[in-house]
Design a protein around this motif. Structure first.
Motif, PDB file in Angstrom:
ATOM      1  N   ALA A 640      36.555  -7.232  13.048  1.00  0.00           N
ATOM      2  CA  ALA A 640      37.076  -6.802  11.749  1.00  0.00           C
ATOM      3  C   ALA A 640      36.242  -7.370  10.614  1.00  0.00           C
ATOM      4  CB  ALA A 640      38.535  -7.234  11.605  1.00  0.00           C
ATOM      5  N   GLU A 641      35.823  -8.616  10.764  1.00  0.00           N
ATOM      6  CA  GLU A 641      34.993  -9.236   9.719  1.00  0.00           C
ATOM      7  C   GLU A 641      33.611  -8.600   9.670  1.00  0.00           C
ATOM      8  OE1 GLU A 641      33.366 -13.697   8.449  1.00  0.00           O
ATOM      9  OE2 GLU A 641      34.656 -13.427  10.201  1.00  0.00           O
ATOM     10  N   VAL A 645      36.772  -4.107   8.062  1.00  0.00           N
ATOM     11  CA  VAL A 645      37.956  -3.260   8.222  1.00  0.00           C
ATOM     12  C   VAL A 645      39.157  -4.167   8.450  1.00  0.00           C
ATOM     13  CG1 VAL A 645      39.071  -1.546   9.705  1.00  0.00           C
ATOM     14  CG2 VAL A 645      36.670  -1.300   9.122  1.00  0.00           C
ATOM     15  N   PRO A 646      40.305  -3.875   7.828  1.00  0.00           N
ATOM     16  CA  PRO A 646      41.513  -4.691   8.091  1.00  0.00           C
ATOM     17  C   PRO A 646      41.844  -4.710   9.579  1.00  0.00           C
ATOM     18  CG  PRO A 646      41.868  -3.244   6.217  1.00  0.00           C
ATOM     19  CD  PRO A 646      40.561  -2.836   6.807  1.00  0.00           C
ATOM     20  N   ALA A 647      42.298  -5.865  10.047  1.00  0.00           N
ATOM     21  CA  ALA A 647      42.583  -6.028  11.473  1.00  0.00           C
ATOM     22  C   ALA A 647      43.664  -5.058  11.951  1.00  0.00           C
ATOM     23  CB  ALA A 647      42.994  -7.477  11.749  1.00  0.00           C
ATOM     24  N   THR A 648      44.627  -4.769  11.079  1.00  0.00           N
ATOM     25  CA  THR A 648      45.693  -3.827  11.475  1.00  0.00           C
ATOM     26  C   THR A 648      45.135  -2.436  11.721  1.00  0.00           C
ATOM     27  OG1 THR A 648      46.168  -3.460   9.124  1.00  0.00           O
ATOM     28  CG2 THR A 648      47.501  -5.119  10.278  1.00  0.00           C
ATOM     29  N   VAL A 649      44.194  -2.013  10.864  1.00  0.00           N
ATOM     30  CA  VAL A 649      43.567  -0.703  11.044  1.00  0.00           C
ATOM     31  C   VAL A 649      42.697  -0.705  12.293  1.00  0.00           C
ATOM     32  CG1 VAL A 649      42.003   0.998  10.016  1.00  0.00           C
ATOM     33  CG2 VAL A 649      43.618  -0.258   8.570  1.00  0.00           C
ATOM     34  N   LEU A 650      41.935  -1.780  12.478  1.00  0.00           N
ATOM     35  CA  LEU A 650      41.049  -1.873  13.634  1.00  0.00           C
ATOM     36  C   LEU A 650      41.855  -1.833  14.935  1.00  0.00           C
ATOM     37  CD1 LEU A 650      38.238  -2.294  14.809  1.00  0.00           C
ATOM     38  CD2 LEU A 650      38.564  -4.766  14.512  1.00  0.00           C
ATOM     39  N   ARG A 651      42.986  -2.502  14.957  1.00  0.00           N
ATOM     40  CA  ARG A 651      43.822  -2.530  16.159  1.00  0.00           C
ATOM     41  C   ARG A 651      44.269  -1.101  16.532  1.00  0.00           C
ATOM     42  NH1 ARG A 651      45.261  -6.053  20.362  1.00  0.00           N
ATOM     43  NH2 ARG A 651      46.808  -4.863  21.476  1.00  0.00           N
ATOM     44  N   ARG A 652      44.578  -0.308  15.529  1.00  0.00           N
ATOM     45  CA  ARG A 652      45.024   1.064  15.794  1.00  0.00           C
ATOM     46  C   ARG A 652      43.872   1.948  16.252  1.00  0.00           C
ATOM     47  NH1 ARG A 652      46.610   2.076  11.092  1.00  0.00           N
ATOM     48  NH2 ARG A 652      45.225   3.732  10.392  1.00  0.00           N
ATOM     49  N   LYS A 653      42.713   1.785  15.670  1.00  0.00           N
ATOM     50  CA  LYS A 653      41.593   2.659  15.974  1.00  0.00           C
ATOM     51  C   LYS A 653      40.929   2.342  17.313  1.00  0.00           C
ATOM     52  CE  LYS A 653      41.856   4.864  12.050  1.00  0.00           C
ATOM     53  NZ  LYS A 653      42.248   6.295  11.988  1.00  0.00           N
ATOM     54  N   ILE A 654      40.971   1.085  17.716  1.00  0.00           N
ATOM     55  CA  ILE A 654      40.297   0.696  18.962  1.00  0.00           C
ATOM     56  C   ILE A 654      41.045   1.213  20.187  1.00  0.00           C
ATOM     57  CG2 ILE A 654      41.454  -1.508  19.488  1.00  0.00           C
ATOM     58  CD1 ILE A 654      38.669  -2.733  19.861  1.00  0.00           C
ATOM     59  N   THR A 655      42.272   1.695  19.964  1.00  0.00           N
ATOM     60  CA  THR A 655      43.095   2.192  21.072  1.00  0.00           C
ATOM     61  C   THR A 655      42.418   3.331  21.823  1.00  0.00           C
ATOM     62  OG1 THR A 655      45.056   1.610  19.794  1.00  0.00           O
ATOM     63  CG2 THR A 655      45.391   3.066  21.671  1.00  0.00           C
ATOM     64  N   LEU A 656      41.619   4.142  21.114  1.00  0.00           N
ATOM     65  CA  LEU A 656      40.942   5.269  21.757  1.00  0.00           C
ATOM     66  C   LEU A 656      40.073   4.806  22.925  1.00  0.00           C
ATOM     67  CD1 LEU A 656      39.968   8.235  21.871  1.00  0.00           C
ATOM     68  CD2 LEU A 656      38.215   7.614  20.203  1.00  0.00           C
ATOM     69  N   TRP A 657      39.293   3.760  22.697  1.00  0.00           N
ATOM     70  CA  TRP A 657      38.358   3.314  23.736  1.00  0.00           C
ATOM     71  C   TRP A 657      39.082   2.556  24.846  1.00  0.00           C
ATOM     72  CZ3 TRP A 657      34.797   6.364  22.704  1.00  0.00           C
ATOM     73  CH2 TRP A 657      34.382   6.611  21.397  1.00  0.00           C
ATOM     74  N   VAL A 658      40.171   1.873  24.520  1.00  0.00           N
ATOM     75  CA  VAL A 658      40.969   1.216  25.558  1.00  0.00           C
ATOM     76  C   VAL A 658      41.604   2.262  26.462  1.00  0.00           C
ATOM     77  CG1 VAL A 658      42.954  -0.279  25.999  1.00  0.00           C
ATOM     78  CG2 VAL A 658      41.379  -0.817  24.118  1.00  0.00           C
ATOM     79  N   SER A 659      42.122   3.319  25.850  1.00  0.00           N
ATOM     80  CA  SER A 659      42.777   4.364  26.629  1.00  0.00           C
ATOM     81  C   SER A 659      41.793   5.118  27.510  1.00  0.00           C
ATOM     82  CB  SER A 659      43.485   5.348  25.690  1.00  0.00           C
ATOM     83  OG  SER A 659      44.451   4.684  24.907  1.00  0.00           O
ATOM     84  N   GLN A 660      40.518   5.187  27.082  1.00  0.00           N
ATOM     85  CA  GLN A 660      39.513   5.874  27.881  1.00  0.00           C
ATOM     86  C   GLN A 660      38.910   4.984  28.970  1.00  0.00           C
ATOM     87  OE1 GLN A 660      38.498   9.200  27.738  1.00  0.00           O
ATOM     88  NE2 GLN A 660      40.438   9.186  26.631  1.00  0.00           N
TER      89      GLN A 660
END
Length: 777
Positions: A640-641, A645-660
């Motif tokens: 995030a640093e 990007v705010p950590a809350t936003v990053l946590r939501r967006k990174i879900t795509l790659w975890v799910s894949q």
């Protein structure tokens, strides 16, 4: 001989002539003997006295003998056949007893005859005596009416009515003829009693008519029985679909079945009313009016209970609506309809479990149906007020309306938009030039006189806009939706959006949609400018292995963006974008570009040890996975640093790659690159769809809330000086002082009420007794 002894002697002889005085009816003396007795009575001037005496004795005899015997048959029984037989026996016995008085009445007429009367006078006198006698019979019988007298009467006419309605019908319990039974008398076909019942029915009615007891004795039972049959029949008919008119068949059934049966009752068997006496025809006509009104009232009440379903099924339910419209004109059930439908709407529609789009669909159907039901618009105005209030409380109402208008598939709103009618808002004024005074009709008595203009609106879109009282919110929502659609597509095609814009301009006016025209022009210019940049030699000589296309937006004409955080792109991408900006600056001279890196779409080809992935994603998701190219493991805070990007936003967006299965969360907020494939939880299509559903623009309601803050300082000043004010006064003051000058924000009364209520909920205002005031510090 004294006068007293003469009267006693005559009275003793009259007992012989009128055995009724001895408690008997028969054994009347001979004509010669009676003639002498009459002469003695007349010579003594005792005619009136003896006539009164005889009538009194007739009444006493009926009261003591005939009436108790008649009413003794009217016992409480549940056996319909037994009740049918008992009523027949009672009427037959009564009729025979009354007929036995005929000779006595003829003697009475001879007693009262004076001189040489003409034939007409004699006939008239006989009729008077007979009429008086029947009056005595009726009065004496009805004075001893038992409480349960209607039971066997109901059995008698219920069986007869059932036979009349089902004479030609057959009930079959099994496939063979042996199980068949007559639907009229419920007997087996080989022992059917329908004909006997019909004959008995007509015979009894004839006797009751002759005794002038039909209406007095069985009128209430007939009415109750017919009402029950009408209600059952209407209920059965109304259980069918709403796409066929049922009113005409019901009226025909009432005429051919019910009234035909009544005619047969009063005529003693004939089905032709022309053969009846004038008084009886008038009575049947009045009965018909009463039954017709009950039919309309019953039908209306049942349809009112079904009205919610009828509205939902509109346009298919037009015949049922038309039937209900006719019945409402003939009954007084408008208030019942309003209360019933409002309760149904609140119970079945206006609650959190129903989607806003479904509420709008029902509201549009209600507008169409209630306009057909009441062209004046009074019912629509009254019934739909709770729907409008509820829609104002939902944050996504305007977006759902605009989405419906722009729907590519056939829908009510899309069809209304194509019509191209001008938007009509209730501004309190009447256009007298366009008023059709030749066809003018006054509003109904239950109409609100302050909303007459609004009721003239037949346009659905205008009705929806009037929910908020202002079109600004709808125009702003369209701008937001248009921005989302333009930014989400991967090409420069705007034909569909231009078509929708032209249709909306016919509704809202060109001035209101000027910003939207600029937005579409930006897309067209972007296509041209991007084409020039792509063909520039400086740009094409670059060896960077990817290409860039951009949408160049005029910031002051586009809605504000939801997120404005600064995404730190990888250096090689940022260098390529900077080169794109330099070429743009050479083309436009004194203009430059400010990138919005959190918007857009990236096409990625990812190569891992055992697989390749081809995917479209957002720039922030592309930035996330590119950073794992050089470093296999990142913590959420470190990443995030690095990309800002705010950590809350990053946590939501990174879900795509975890799910894949490309990234794995090995510890809390620590992610590791997975070179080898693992089980996927969700498909790429599902996750990309989630991303597309997220709007990059701030909602129109949020934008409007920010615009209305302009009024807050005015309102605070007014309430500081005047202590407290009603809503209407605040609105008038704002129109006078706050809505001045170019670019002024307009605010309708419903929207202002919603704004002030939000301030009350935020404890910035107090509301009591219809007045707003500032809280005391």
């Amino acid at each position: 001989m004294s006068c007293q002894s003469s009267i006693v002697d005559i009275f003793s002889r009259v007992k012989y002539a009128y055995p009724i005085l001895e408690g008997k009816v028969k054994n009347i003396c001979t004509d010669e003997e009676y003639t002498k007795i009459v002469e003695e009575i007349k010579n003594a001037n005792l005619t009136k006295r003896f006539e009164t005496l005889i009538n009194h004795e007739i009444e006493r005899y009926i009261r003591q003998k005939i009436s108790p015997s008649f009413w003794s048959k009217f016992k409480n029984t549940t056996n319909e056949e037994h009740g049918f037989d008992e009523f027949k026996i009672a009427v037959d016995e009564l009729y025979d007893n009354v007929r036995s008085f005929v000779p006595l009445l003829e003697r009475l007429e001879e007693l009262t005859r004076t001189g040489e009367q003409s034939r007409d006078i004699t006939i008239q006198r006989k009729a008077q005596i007979l009429s008086h006698f029947k009056l005595i019979v009726r009065a004496t019988l009805l004075s001893q009416l038992p409480l349960s007298h209607e039971i066997i009467i109901e059995h008698f006419y219920k069986i007869a009515f059932n036979v009349f309605c089902n004479t030609d019908s057959v009930n079959t319990d099994s496939g063979d003829q042996e199980g068949s039974e007559c639907a009229g008398c419920n007997k087996e076909l080989n022992s059917c009693k329908c004909q006997d019942i019909v004959c008995t029915f007509h015979e009894i009615n004839c006797k009751l008519i002759e005794l002038e007891l039909l209406e007095r004795l069985v009128g209430n039972v007939l009415t109750s029985l017919i009402y029950i049959r009408i209600k059952d029949h209407v209920t059965q008919v109304c259980d069918r679909s709403f796409d066929v008119s049922q009113l005409a068949p019901l009226e025909n059934w009432l005429e051919t079945v019910v009234l035909s049966w009544l005619t047969r009752i009063y005529s003693g068997g004939s089905s032709k009313s022309m053969s009846l006496d004038e008084k009886i025809r008038i009575a049947i006509f009045k009965f018909k009016q009463k039954l017709s009104h009950y039919l309309y009232e019953t039908y209306t009440k049942i349809r009112i209970d079904q009205l919610f379903n009828i509205i939902i099924e509109y346009d298919d339910s037009k015949p049922a609506i038309e039937d209900l419209r006719i019945c409402l004109e003939r009954t007084d059930l408008r208030k019942t309809l309003v209360h019933s439908l409002q309760d149904a709407l609140k119970t079945r529609l206006l609650h959190p479990g129903v989607n806003t789009s479904d509420i709008l669909t029902a509201y549009i159907a209600a507008i169409k149906a209630l306009k057909q039901l009441d062209p004046t618009g009074v019912l629509l105005e009254t019934v739909t007020e709770p729907i409008k209030s509820y829609l104002r409380s939902r944050t996504d109402t305007v977006r759902c309306v605009i989405s419906g208008l722009l729907d590519d598939y056939p829908s009510d709103l899309a069809d209304e938009l194509v019509k191209g009618e001008l938007l009509q808002l209730d501004d309190g004024s009447i256009d007298e030039d366009n008023e059709n005074w030749d066809n003018w009709m006054p509003d109904p008595v239950d109409a609100d006189p302050t909303k007459s203009t609004q009721r003239r609106m037949s346009d659905i879109i205008s009705m929806l806009v009037s929910v908020y009282g202002s079109q600004d919110l709808f125009v702003n929502e369209y701008r937001t939706l248009l921005a989302d659609r333009l930014l989400s597509q991967l090409n420069y095609h705007t034909e569909r959006e231009i078509r929708h814009l032209e249709l909306l301009k016919r509704r809202f006016g060109e001035n209101q949609l000027h910003y939207c025209e600029v937005m579409l022009k930006d897309i067209y210019d972007s296509k041209r400018i991007d084409g020039l940049i792509q063909t520039n030699n400086t740009y094409t000589n670059d060896n960077i292995p990817f290409s860039t296309s951009s949408l160049i937006l005029s910031a002051q004409f586009w809605p504000p963006f939801k997120e404005e955080w600064k995404l730190e792109l990888p250096k090689f991408i940022q260098q390529h974008l900077n080169k794109y900006v330099k070429i743009f600056e050479t083309l436009k001279g004194n203009r430059t570009l400010c990138w919005k890196p959190h918007l857009g779409n990236v096409h990625l080809e990812i190569e891992l040890k055992d697989r390749k992935i081809d995917i479209h994603c957002a720039p922030i998701q592309a930035t996330i996975i590119i950073n794992f190219q050089n470093k296999k493991q990142w913590s959420l805070d470190e990443l995030a640093e690095k990309i800002h990007v705010p950590a809350t936003v990053l946590r939501r967006k990174i879900t795509l790659w975890v799910s894949q299965g490309i990234l794995k969360e090995i510890n809390t907020d620590v992610f590791l690159l997975q070179e080898e494939s693992v089980t996927k939880n969700r498909t790429v299509a599902e996750l990309v769809e989630d991303e597309e559903n997220e709007s990059a623009m701030a909602s129109a309601s949020d934008q409007r809330e920010e615009e209305l803050q302009v009024f807050w300082s005015y309102i605070v000043g007014m309430l500081t000086n005047l202590d407290s004010m009603p809503l209407e006064r605040i609105h008038q003051m704002l129109k006078m002082f706050a809505n001045r000058g170019p670019g002024a924000v307009e605010c309708g009364l419903p929207e202002l009420r919603h704004f002030l209520d939000n301030k009350v909920r935020a404890h910035q205002l107090l509301f009591s007794g219809g007045l707003y005031r500032l809280p005391r510090l």
